[in-house]
Design a protein around this motif. Structure first.
Motif, mmCIF file in Angstrom:
data_model
loop_
_atom_site.group_PDB
_atom_site.id
_atom_site.type_symbol
_atom_site.label_atom_id
_atom_site.label_comp_id
_atom_site.label_asym_id
_atom_site.label_seq_id
_atom_site.Cartn_x
_atom_site.Cartn_y
_atom_site.Cartn_z
ATOM 1 N N SER A 258 -5.882 28.189 3.582
ATOM 2 C CA SER A 258 -4.445 27.948 3.758
ATOM 3 C C SER A 258 -3.859 27.121 2.609
ATOM 4 C CB SER A 258 -4.190 27.241 5.088
ATOM 5 O OG SER A 258 -4.827 25.974 5.131
ATOM 6 N N SER B 44 -2.264 29.653 -0.177
ATOM 7 C CA SER B 44 -1.284 30.685 0.206
ATOM 8 C C SER B 44 -1.895 32.081 0.246
ATOM 9 C CB SER B 44 -0.089 30.665 -0.767
ATOM 10 O OG SER B 44 0.523 29.398 -0.757
ATOM 11 N N ALA C 66 -3.159 35.355 2.219
ATOM 12 C CA ALA C 66 -2.882 36.056 3.472
ATOM 13 C C ALA C 66 -4.207 36.369 4.162
ATOM 14 C CB ALA C 66 -2.101 37.337 3.196
ATOM 15 N N TYR C 67 -4.442 35.784 5.315
ATOM 16 C CA TYR C 67 -5.722 35.978 5.997
ATOM 17 C C TYR C 67 -5.563 35.706 7.480
ATOM 18 C CZ TYR C 67 -6.257 30.991 6.866
ATOM 19 O OH TYR C 67 -6.082 29.719 7.345
ATOM 20 N N THR C 68 -6.548 36.151 8.246
ATOM 21 C CA THR C 68 -6.736 35.716 9.623
ATOM 22 C C THR C 68 -8.240 35.626 9.867
ATOM 23 O OG1 THR C 68 -6.081 36.091 11.928
ATOM 24 C CG2 THR C 68 -6.782 38.021 10.690
ATOM 25 N N ASP D 182 -5.609 39.644 5.833
ATOM 26 C CA ASP D 182 -4.331 40.124 6.332
ATOM 27 C C ASP D 182 -3.809 39.031 7.266
ATOM 28 O OD1 ASP D 182 -2.346 41.410 8.097
ATOM 29 O OD2 ASP D 182 -2.983 43.274 7.182
ATOM 30 N N PRO D 183 -2.541 38.653 7.175
ATOM 31 C CA PRO D 183 -2.042 37.549 8.003
ATOM 32 C C PRO D 183 -1.780 37.938 9.442
ATOM 33 C CG PRO D 183 -0.256 38.443 6.679
ATOM 34 C CD PRO D 183 -1.508 39.163 6.240
ATOM 35 N N ASN D 184 -1.792 39.237 9.745
ATOM 36 C CA ASN D 184 -1.445 39.716 11.075
ATOM 37 C C ASN D 184 -2.675 39.763 11.977
ATOM 38 O OD1 ASN D 184 1.377 40.358 10.410
ATOM 39 N ND2 ASN D 184 0.461 41.924 9.093
ATOM 40 N N ASP E 150 -6.824 43.430 2.868
ATOM 41 C CA ASP E 150 -6.829 43.628 1.415
ATOM 42 C C ASP E 150 -8.275 43.652 0.927
ATOM 43 O OD1 ASP E 150 -6.671 43.465 -1.342
ATOM 44 O OD2 ASP E 150 -5.030 42.025 -1.344
#
Length: 428
Positions: free
Chosen positions: A343, A346, A348-350, A363-365, A377
């Motif tokens: 984090s 910046s 984008a991850y989960t 992927d942030p979703n 990605d």
């Protein structure tokens, strides 16, 4: 790090082994580069042919719950090998490990040992078809149950469409009896039952998916599957090759409080040797030969070396009342640390996690099925993988595989991993 020896070995292997490997993901095709060749392992570490050390988050794809070269398992295998490696006859040890496994797992009366998770799942489906006298099964997109023909299936458009094979060599005749559902989508499952009334023998599912990254079941999803199977006279098969004896003593059934009809095991149950098993209630398991009409056999099933390793592994798990608390705490610590580092940059991850299974999706979703897992990605993952490898941290060489945590990991190992992820994140 220097990979010269591994590179040479890969060239030599490719001359005599298809793709240079005996299981495709080992070839690093998904991430690029040359696979490392491991020379030995101990505890939480791998050591390759070039002398490099790695903190291991694959752990032989799950079996090494207590670490590599776990002494009770190694000693048991050595002592058993001195007395012979295979007999093709019953042994007392087979009964001992069977009784222990049955005592640990809820809702099972009998268990049969085979040689791999693939064989266990293949046999479980055959048993379900024989027991219900129905032909069709439902599997879920993104769930892997081994490489038996029935499981290498993709679906056409439309909820009631017959499956089509997605590997050459799988016949359309085999494919037509496999229906593909969406993971975590109970409405989709109910539509398949409505379109195939009295034809579906079983649902087979990874209760926690591990072959599209770690993907937990949504609240109530497994319970709803149990209900729809009961309502339609179908069997519920839990493929616990990954989750069995890893998420709890009794596996996912215990963790989620849902009873399956047949449970498949592998990995941990063999202590690192090639073992699979499938288990269930007496009335179902007694449908197997020699008691019943469903045939299943194996020359090396119940092999004494594998049984010795598995028995020591299960006994160690069963006798350690704090094991799963430690695994939970260590994996939660890793998750928190990865969140903190990723984090900062910046990215984008989960992160998905259940017990000692965890994965990073770029992927942030929310990632809850194969379709959402595929949105990650992959280019970022490749850089992340190779960055960690250079730091001395070995994760699965695929964005579609879970990480497996071992109790042999120290908090120093976890801190090193978290710091390494932070250094890699700076250059992603």
């Amino acid at each position: 790090m220097n990979y010269q020896r591994s590179s040479q070995l890969f060239v030599e292997a490719a001359k005599v082994i298809p793709g240079g490997v005996n299981s495709p993901v080992r070839a690093f095709k998904a991430v690029g580069g040359t696979p490392i060749f491991v020379k030995e392992a101990k505890g939480a570490y791998l050591f390759d042919e070039d002398g490099n050390r790695y903190i291991d988050y694959i752990n032989s794809w799950g079996p090494m719950l207590l670490g590599h070269a776990f002494e009770p398992v190694v000693n048991a295998v050595i002592e058993k090998a001195k007395k012979g490696t295979s007999f093709g006859t019953p042994t007392a040890l087979e009964t001992e490990i069977a009784a222990l496994a049955v005592s640990m797992v809820p809702n099972v009366d009998k268990i049969r040992f085979v040689n791999s998770g693939t064989e266990a799942c293949m046999s479980a489906v055959r048993l379900a078809r024989g027991y219900t006298k129905r032909d069709k099964i439902i599997k879920f997109s993104g769930c892997y149950h081994g490489h038996s023909d029935s499981f290498l299936i993709a679906a056409g458009s439309g909820l009631s469409t017959f499956g089509v094979p997605n590997s050459p060599g799988v016949t359309s005749g085999t494919a037509k009896d496999t229906l593909l559902a969406k993971y975590n989508d109970i409405a989709n499952v109910k539509e398949l039952f409505a379109a195939n009334r009295n034809e579906i023998a079983a649902i087979i599912i990874e209760p926690v998916a591990g072959n599209m990254g770690c993907i937990p079941p949504k609240d109530g999803f497994l319970k709803a599957l149990r209900e729809v199977c009961t309502e339609n006279g179908a069997l519920l098969i839990f493929d616990e090759v990954m989750t069995g004896f890893r998420l709890a003593k009794g596996g996912a059934q215990e963790l989620f409080g849902v009873k399956a009809d047949i449970i498949c095991f592998g990995k941990v149950i063999g202590g690192g040797l090639p073992v699979g098993a499938f288990a269930g209630r007496k009335e179902i398991m007694d449908y197997l030969a020699p008691l019943g009409p469903v045939y299943q056999a194996g020359t090396l099933s119940g092999n004494p070396l594998a049984m010795a390793a598995g028995y020591e592994m299960l006994k160690s798990i069963n006798n350690d009342s704090e094991l799963f608390n430690r695994l939970e705490e260590k994996t939660a610590y890793l998750e928190k640390g990865l969140h903190a580092e990723l984090s900062k940059h910046s990215i984008a991850y989960t992160i998905n996690r259940v017990g000692s299974m965890i994965s990073v999706h770029f992927d942030p979703n929310p990632v809850y099925d194969f379709q959402t897992a595929a949105n990650g990605d992959n280019e970022t993952f490749k850089k992340f993988f190779h960055g960690l490898l250079k730091e001395g941290v070995y994760i699965a060489p695929s964005a579609y595989e879970t990480w497996f945590i071992t109790d042999a990991l120290s908090y120093e190992d976890l801190d090193f991993t978290i710091a390494a992820a932070g250094r890699v994140a700076e250059i992603l």
